[in-house]
Design a protein around this motif. Structure first.
Motif, PDB file in Angstrom:
ATOM      1  N   GLY A   1     -17.289  84.027  -7.214  1.00 48.92           N
ATOM      2  CA  GLY A   1     -16.602  85.002  -8.054  1.00 48.92           C
ATOM      3  C   GLY A   1     -15.251  84.495  -8.542  1.00 48.92           C
ATOM      4  N   VAL A   2     -14.472  83.878  -7.641  1.00 48.46           N
ATOM      5  CA  VAL A   2     -13.151  83.354  -8.007  1.00 48.46           C
ATOM      6  C   VAL A   2     -13.288  82.239  -9.040  1.00 48.46           C
ATOM      7  CG1 VAL A   2     -11.141  82.063  -7.161  1.00 48.46           C
ATOM      8  CG2 VAL A   2     -12.020  84.001  -5.849  1.00 48.46           C
ATOM      9  N   ILE A   3     -14.233  81.302  -8.818  1.00 48.92           N
ATOM     10  CA  ILE A   3     -14.389  80.161  -9.729  1.00 48.92           C
ATOM     11  C   ILE A   3     -14.890  80.605 -11.094  1.00 48.92           C
ATOM     12  CG2 ILE A   3     -15.644  78.000 -10.117  1.00 48.92           C
ATOM     13  CD1 ILE A   3     -15.646  77.582  -7.071  1.00 48.92           C
ATOM     14  N   VAL A   4     -15.895  81.468 -11.109  1.00 47.11           N
ATOM     15  CA  VAL A   4     -16.453  81.941 -12.392  1.00 47.11           C
ATOM     16  C   VAL A   4     -15.407  82.745 -13.163  1.00 47.11           C
ATOM     17  CG1 VAL A   4     -18.175  83.467 -13.442  1.00 47.11           C
ATOM     18  CG2 VAL A   4     -18.839  81.899 -11.600  1.00 47.11           C
ATOM     19  N   LEU A   5     -14.668  83.610 -12.453  1.00 42.93           N
ATOM     20  CA  LEU A   5     -13.620  84.393 -13.101  1.00 42.93           C
ATOM     21  C   LEU A   5     -12.536  83.479 -13.666  1.00 42.93           C
ATOM     22  CD1 LEU A   5     -12.483  87.206 -13.757  1.00 42.93           C
ATOM     23  CD2 LEU A   5     -11.306  87.152 -11.537  1.00 42.93           C
ATOM     24  N   GLY A   6     -12.177  82.440 -12.900  1.00 44.58           N
ATOM     25  CA  GLY A   6     -11.180  81.471 -13.363  1.00 44.58           C
ATOM     26  C   GLY A   6     -11.621  80.760 -14.627  1.00 44.58           C
ATOM     27  N   GLU A   7     -12.912  80.388 -14.681  1.00 43.82           N
ATOM     28  CA  GLU A   7     -13.437  79.705 -15.872  1.00 43.82           C
ATOM     29  C   GLU A   7     -13.396  80.618 -17.091  1.00 43.82           C
ATOM     30  OE1 GLU A   7     -17.317  78.430 -14.752  1.00 43.82           O
ATOM     31  OE2 GLU A   7     -16.608  76.625 -13.719  1.00 43.82           O
ATOM     32  N   LYS A   8     -13.611  81.913 -16.861  1.00 44.38           N
ATOM     33  CA  LYS A   8     -13.567  82.857 -17.977  1.00 44.38           C
ATOM     34  C   LYS A   8     -12.138  83.052 -18.476  1.00 44.38           C
ATOM     35  CE  LYS A   8     -17.770  85.501 -17.067  1.00 44.38           C
ATOM     36  NZ  LYS A   8     -18.392  85.063 -18.320  1.00 44.38           N
ATOM     37  N   ILE A   9     -11.174  82.988 -17.545  1.00 41.63           N
ATOM     38  CA  ILE A   9      -9.765  83.139 -17.937  1.00 41.63           C
ATOM     39  C   ILE A   9      -9.321  81.923 -18.734  1.00 41.63           C
ATOM     40  CG2 ILE A   9      -7.395  83.250 -17.064  1.00 41.63           C
ATOM     41  CD1 ILE A   9      -8.526  84.846 -14.664  1.00 41.63           C
ATOM     42  N   SER A  10      -9.575  80.711 -18.178  1.00 43.49           N
ATOM     43  CA  SER A  10      -9.170  79.470 -18.853  1.00 43.49           C
ATOM     44  C   SER A  10      -9.773  78.289 -18.125  1.00 43.49           C
ATOM     45  CB  SER A  10      -7.642  79.341 -18.868  1.00 43.49           C
ATOM     46  OG  SER A  10      -7.265  78.044 -19.295  1.00 43.49           O
ATOM     47  N   HIS A  11     -10.132  77.244 -18.896  1.00 40.99           N
ATOM     48  CA  HIS A  11     -10.653  76.022 -18.276  1.00 40.99           C
ATOM     49  C   HIS A  11      -9.556  75.302 -17.500  1.00 40.99           C
ATOM     50  CE1 HIS A  11     -14.691  76.095 -19.857  1.00 40.99           C
ATOM     51  NE2 HIS A  11     -14.241  76.332 -21.071  1.00 40.99           N
ATOM     52  N   LYS A  12      -8.297  75.660 -17.764  1.00 40.37           N
ATOM     53  CA  LYS A  12      -7.184  75.057 -17.035  1.00 40.37           C
ATOM     54  C   LYS A  12      -6.860  75.810 -15.747  1.00 40.37           C
ATOM     55  CE  LYS A  12      -4.975  73.043 -21.113  1.00 40.37           C
ATOM     56  NZ  LYS A  12      -3.717  72.881 -21.879  1.00 40.37           N
ATOM     57  N   PHE A  13      -7.535  76.932 -15.515  1.00 37.28           N
ATOM     58  CA  PHE A  13      -7.286  77.744 -14.318  1.00 37.28           C
ATOM     59  C   PHE A  13      -7.943  77.059 -13.114  1.00 37.28           C
ATOM     60  CE2 PHE A  13      -8.165  81.177 -11.322  1.00 37.28           C
ATOM     61  CZ  PHE A  13      -6.959  81.864 -11.308  1.00 37.28           C
ATOM     62  N   PRO A  14      -7.156  76.712 -12.060  1.00 35.11           N
ATOM     63  CA  PRO A  14      -7.712  75.957 -10.925  1.00 35.11           C
ATOM     64  C   PRO A  14      -8.477  76.847  -9.950  1.00 35.11           C
ATOM     65  CG  PRO A  14      -5.377  76.330 -10.585  1.00 35.11           C
ATOM     66  CD  PRO A  14      -5.707  76.935 -11.928  1.00 35.11           C
ATOM     67  N   GLY A  15      -9.580  77.414 -10.411  1.00 36.39           N
ATOM     68  CA  GLY A  15     -10.345  78.352  -9.591  1.00 36.39           C
ATOM     69  C   GLY A  15     -10.803  77.758  -8.279  1.00 36.39           C
ATOM     70  N   SER A  16     -11.295  76.496  -8.315  1.00 35.08           N
ATOM     71  CA  SER A  16     -11.782  75.856  -7.089  1.00 35.08           C
ATOM     72  C   SER A  16     -10.658  75.680  -6.078  1.00 35.08           C
ATOM     73  CB  SER A  16     -12.394  74.494  -7.424  1.00 35.08           C
ATOM     74  OG  SER A  16     -13.503  74.637  -8.266  1.00 35.08           O
ATOM     75  N   LEU A  17      -9.487  75.265  -6.559  1.00 34.36           N
ATOM     76  CA  LEU A  17      -8.345  75.062  -5.664  1.00 34.36           C
ATOM     77  C   LEU A  17      -7.914  76.382  -5.033  1.00 34.36           C
ATOM     78  CD1 LEU A  17      -6.226  73.050  -4.573  1.00 34.36           C
ATOM     79  CD2 LEU A  17      -4.803  73.641  -6.537  1.00 34.36           C
ATOM     80  N   ILE A  18      -7.854  77.444  -5.837  1.00 36.58           N
ATOM     81  CA  ILE A  18      -7.465  78.755  -5.316  1.00 36.58           C
ATOM     82  C   ILE A  18      -8.490  79.257  -4.300  1.00 36.58           C
ATOM     83  CG2 ILE A  18      -7.199  81.184  -5.976  1.00 36.58           C
ATOM     84  CD1 ILE A  18      -5.894  80.169  -8.566  1.00 36.58           C
ATOM     85  N   ALA A  19      -9.787  79.021  -4.595  1.00 39.95           N
ATOM     86  CA  ALA A  19     -10.844  79.439  -3.665  1.00 39.95           C
ATOM     87  C   ALA A  19     -10.712  78.714  -2.327  1.00 39.95           C
ATOM     88  CB  ALA A  19     -12.213  79.163  -4.286  1.00 39.95           C
ATOM     89  N   ILE A  20     -10.404  77.426  -2.378  1.00 42.47           N
ATOM     90  CA  ILE A  20     -10.262  76.644  -1.149  1.00 42.47           C
ATOM     91  C   ILE A  20      -9.043  77.108  -0.349  1.00 42.47           C
ATOM     92  CG2 ILE A  20      -9.573  74.358  -0.301  1.00 42.47           C
ATOM     93  CD1 ILE A  20     -11.555  73.128  -2.207  1.00 42.47           C
ATOM     94  N   ILE A  21      -7.904  77.258  -1.033  1.00 45.08           N
ATOM     95  CA  ILE A  21      -6.686  77.694  -0.339  1.00 45.08           C
ATOM     96  C   ILE A  21      -6.879  79.089   0.264  1.00 45.08           C
ATOM     97  CG2 ILE A  21      -4.260  78.347  -0.670  1.00 45.08           C
ATOM     98  CD1 ILE A  21      -4.105  76.123  -2.799  1.00 45.08           C
ATOM     99  N   GLY A  22      -7.478  79.992  -0.514  1.00 44.58           N
ATOM    100  CA  GLY A  22      -7.724  81.347  -0.024  1.00 44.58           C
ATOM    101  C   GLY A  22      -8.669  81.365   1.172  1.00 44.58           C
ATOM    102  N   ALA A  23      -9.736  80.555   1.098  1.00 43.69           N
ATOM    103  CA  ALA A  23     -10.713  80.509   2.196  1.00 43.69           C
ATOM    104  C   ALA A  23     -10.090  79.923   3.461  1.00 43.69           C
ATOM    105  CB  ALA A  23     -11.917  79.682   1.773  1.00 43.69           C
ATOM    106  N   ILE A  24      -9.257  78.886   3.298  1.00 41.84           N
ATOM    107  CA  ILE A  24      -8.590  78.283   4.461  1.00 41.84           C
ATOM    108  C   ILE A  24      -7.651  79.294   5.117  1.00 41.84           C
ATOM    109  CG2 ILE A  24      -6.851  76.567   5.144  1.00 41.84           C
ATOM    110  CD1 ILE A  24      -8.124  74.637   3.129  1.00 41.84           C
TER     111      ILE A  24
END
Length: 574
Positions: A197-220
Motif C-alpha cells: 500500500g505504501v509503495i503503490v501510493l507513493g508511485e501514484k503521488i510521484s515517481h520521485k517519492f521513496p515509497g520503498s525506503l519509507i516502507a522499510i524504515i516504517g517496518a523496522i
C-alpha cells in the motif's frame, strides 16, 4: 547529435569516459542525485538479493565496488550498473539445485558465476562483440521479462503470507501455495499489504517519492517497538557491518559446467540489456558511447562483484531511469552513491536486523509485476501477431520450464526471426512516377516500369537460403509478362552474395535468355560488384548492362527500343 556508429563499435580504452568532460556547475546536482539515488537503490537491491537467494547485505555490495569499477572504466555517462531482476532470477533458477540459498556455498557459487561472466564480457569487449546485442530482438526480450516477472511474483507470495515455500519451479510453488494456504500468518500478511500500500501510493503521488525506503524504515521501527518476531513474523536478523572482504571464491571444479551455463545466460542478458539501455540514453541526451568499451567496464564490474562476495551485476534500465529522474547526468552521480553506500555499511546496518522478511517479499512481488509488460504484449498482439506468438512462447517457457531455458528459447527465436526476415524479404516492383521518383508495387501486380521493362527490387542479401525464392520469383514474373524485353534486378538492398546464389544468378541469366529477355542490373554496391567480377557474371551480363541507377536503366532501355524501331522502319522502307 546521435552516437556515431564507429564510436559505438570500435574499441577505445581510457579512464573516466563516463565523467569527463565535467561541467563544474553540474557537480552539486550530481552529488544530490547520487545521495537521492542511494535512498532508492538500497531498498531495491535488497529485493533483488532476495530474488537471487543471497544474504541481504550482498545486494548492498552490488552498488559498491562493481558500480565504482564501471564508473571508472565504462564509456556510458548514464548506464547504472548493479543488481538486476533478470540476472538475479537466472542465478536463483540455476543455483537452487546445487546449493542451499543463502548458504556460504551458495554465495561462493554466485561469486564464481560473476567471475565467469566477467571473463565472457572481457572477451566480448576485446573481440568487439558488442554488435551481438542486436541479435536478441526486442520482441523476445518483452516475452522473457514478462515471463521472468510472473516467475518472480509467484515465487514471493509464500513469503508475503508467511508460509513454507518450494524452490522447485513455478508449478510446484503454485501447488504448494494452494496446499499451505491455511497456514497463512495473519500478522505477516498485514505487514505485506501495508508495504504494498505504501509503495503503490507513493508511485501514484510521484515517481520521485521513496515509497520503498519509507516502507522499510516504517517496518523496522514498528518491528522494534512491537517485537514482530513474537507474532510469528520472520525478521532478517543480524546484517554484517563494514565493507566486504576481498577473496577468490572456492568451488568444486566438478560443478564448473553447471555454473558455466548459468554464466552464459547472464552474459547474454547483460549484453542485450546493457547495450540497449546505453543506446537509448545516449540518444536521449545526444551523448556518445562505445558498446565494446562498456563490455570491458561491465567485465571489471562483475570481476569486482566476484571478489567482493556478491553476485552478477548488469546495466539496469530501472536504476538508469532513477538517476535521470534524480538529475544525474554523468557517472559522478554513481561515485556519490558509492560513498553513500560505504557510510551505510559502516554505520547503519544494525537496524536491518529488525526488518521483516515479508517486506522484501512484497517489494520483490511488485518488482515482478512491473516486469510484466502487458502494454508491450498487447501492442504485439494488435500489430504483429506472429511476433506476439514468439514473445508468448518465450514467456511460457520461462514460467513453466525455467529462466535459463527461457534464455535459450529467446536466442533460438531471435535467430529464427532474423532468418525469417532475410529468407522472406519484401521484394517489390519499381515504376517511375511523374518527376522521376520511383513508386513500389507488389510482385502480384506485375507492373512494368515501361512497356517491355520490368524492374525487380530484391529486399535483402542474397545467400543460399533465399536464392531459390529469388530465382522462382524472377522466372515467374518473366513468364507472366510475355511482352518483356528487359528484366532489371535492382540490387540496392543486396550487400552480399554467396557462391550458391552467384551460381543461381547465372542460371537465371540463361533462363531469361531462352525466353528472349535481356537481364540487366542496377545499383550494385562495390563489394557485390567484386564478387560478380570474380564469378564471371559481369562478363556474362555485359558491363553495358550494369547501371548505376534505375533511371539510367529506363533511359538506356528507351534508347534501345527507339533504335530498334528505327531499324525496323528503315528495313521496311527498303
Amino acid at each position: 547529435m546521435k552516437p556515431a556508429q564507429n564510436s559505438r563499435r570500435s574499441f577505445h580504452f581510457s579512464l573516466f569516459q563516463g565523467i569527463l568532460p565535467l561541467n563544474s556547475k553540474q557537480i552539486p546536482l550530481e552529488i544530490i542525485a547520487g545521495i537521492t539515488f542511494a535512498a532508492f537503490a538500497i531498498p531495491e537491491v535488497m529485493g533483488y538479493t532476495k530474488i537471487a537467494g543471497m544474504p541481504v547485505v550482498t545486494g548492498i555490495y552490488t552498488i559498491l565496488f562493481p558500480m565504482l569499477a564501471f564508473a571508472i572504466f565504462g564509456s556510458s555517462r548514464h548506464l547504472v550498473v548493479g543488481a538486476d531482476s533478470a540476472t538475479a532470477a537466472i542465478i536463483a533458477s540455476g543455483l537452487t539445485t546445487i546449493a542451499v540459498p543463502g548458504s556460504s556455498q551458495y554465495v561462493a557459487y554466485a561469486s564464481a558465476i560473476a567471475l565467469l561472466v566477467a571473463i565472457l564480457l572481457f572477451l566480448g569487449g576485446l573481440f568487439q562483440l558488442g554488435f551481438l546485442a542486436d541479435f536478441l530482438s526486442y520482441t523476445v526480450l518483452i516475452g522473457f521479462l514478462t515471463g521472468a516477472g510472473i516467475y518472480i511474483s509467484i515465487s514471493q507470495i509464500s513469503g508475503m503470507l508467511g508460509i513454507p515455500s518450494e524452490p522447485d519451479g513455478t508449478s510446484v510453488q503454485i501447488i504448494s501455495l494452494v496446499r499451505n494456504l491455511f497456514l497463512t500468518n495473519t500478522p505477516t500478511l498485514l505487514v505485506s499489504l501495508s508495504v504494498i500500500g505504501v509503495i503503490v501510493l507513493g508511485e501514484k503521488i510521484s515517481h520521485k517519492f521513496p515509497g520503498s525506503l519509507i516502507a522499510i524504515i516504517g517496518a523496522i521501527a514498528a518491528s522494534r517497538i512491537l517485537d514482530f518476531s513474537s507474532y510469528g513474523i520472520s525478521v532478517l536478523g543480524t546484517v554484517p557491518q563494514g565493507l566486504p572482504q576481498i577473496s577468490i571464491p572456492q568451488i568444486p571444479l566438478s560443478n564448473l559446467p553447471d555454473i558455466f551455463n548459468i554464466s552464459v545466460s547472464c552474459f547474454i542478458i547483460i549484453l542485450a540489456q546493457s547495450a540497449a539501455t546505453s543506446r537509448a540514453y545516449a540518444i536521449k541526451f545526444s551523448d556518445t558511447f562505445n558498446e565494446n568499451t562498456d563490455l570491458i567496464g561491465l567485465s571489471l564490474a562483475n570481476a569486482a562483484a566476484g571478489i567482493s562476495g556478491t553476485f552478477v551485476v548488469n546495466g539496469s534500465p530501472t536504476k538508469t531511469e532513477m538517476i535521470k529522474n534524480a538529475g544525474g547526468r554523468t557517472q559522478l552521480t554513481q561515485l556519490t552513491t558509492v560513498l553513500t553506500v560505504i557510510l551505510v555499511l559502516l554505520f547503519f546496518t544494525r537496524p536491518f536486523a529488525y526488518l521483516p522478511t515479508a517486506v522484501l517479499s512484497s517489494m520483490v512481488f511488485l518488482i515482478g509485476l512491473h516486469l510484466i509488460d502487458i502494454e508491450g504484449m498487447t501492442a504485439l498482439h494488435r500489430q504483429r501477431p506472429v511476433e506476439f506468438a514468439v514473445a508468448l512462447i518465450t514467456a511460457i517457457t520461462v514460467v513453466v520450464i525455467g529462466v535459463e531455458q527461457g534464455i535459450l528459447i529467446a536466442i533460438i527465436l531471435s535467430i529464427i526471426a532474423h532468418l525469417r526476415h532475410s529468407y522472406r524479404p519484401l521484394n517489390l516492383l519499381l515504376v517511375p512516377k511523374a518527376g522521376g521518383a520511383m513508386k513500389t508495387f507488389p510482385l502480384e501486380s506485375g507492373q512494368q516500369a515501361v512497356e517491355g521493362l520490368l524492374i525487380y527490387r530484391f529486399g535483402s542479401n542474397l545467400y543460399f537460403a533465399n536464392e531459390d525464392r529469388f530465382a522462382e520469383e524472377i522466372i515467374d514474373l518473366a513468364i507472366k509478362n510475355g511482352s518483356l524485353k528487359w528484366f532489371c534486378i535492382s540490387a540496392t538492398n543486396i550487400g552480399d552474395i554467396d557462391f550458391t546464389s552467384a551460381e543461381t544468378l547465372k542460371k537465371v541469366y540463361t533462363q531469361l535468355q531462352k525466353l528472349g529477355i535481356t537481364l540487366v542490373l542496377s545499383e550494385v554496391v562495390q563489394p557485390v560488384m567484386s564478387e560478380l567480377d570474380k564469378d564471371g557474371i559481369t562478363q556474362m551480363v555485359g558491363k553495358d548492362h550494369i547501371f548505376e541507377s534505375v533511371q539510367d536503366v529506363i533511359e538506356a532501355y528507351k534508347r534501345s527500343t527507339d533504335s530498334s524501331s528505327h531499324r525496323s522502319t528503315d528495313n521496311f522502307s527498303h
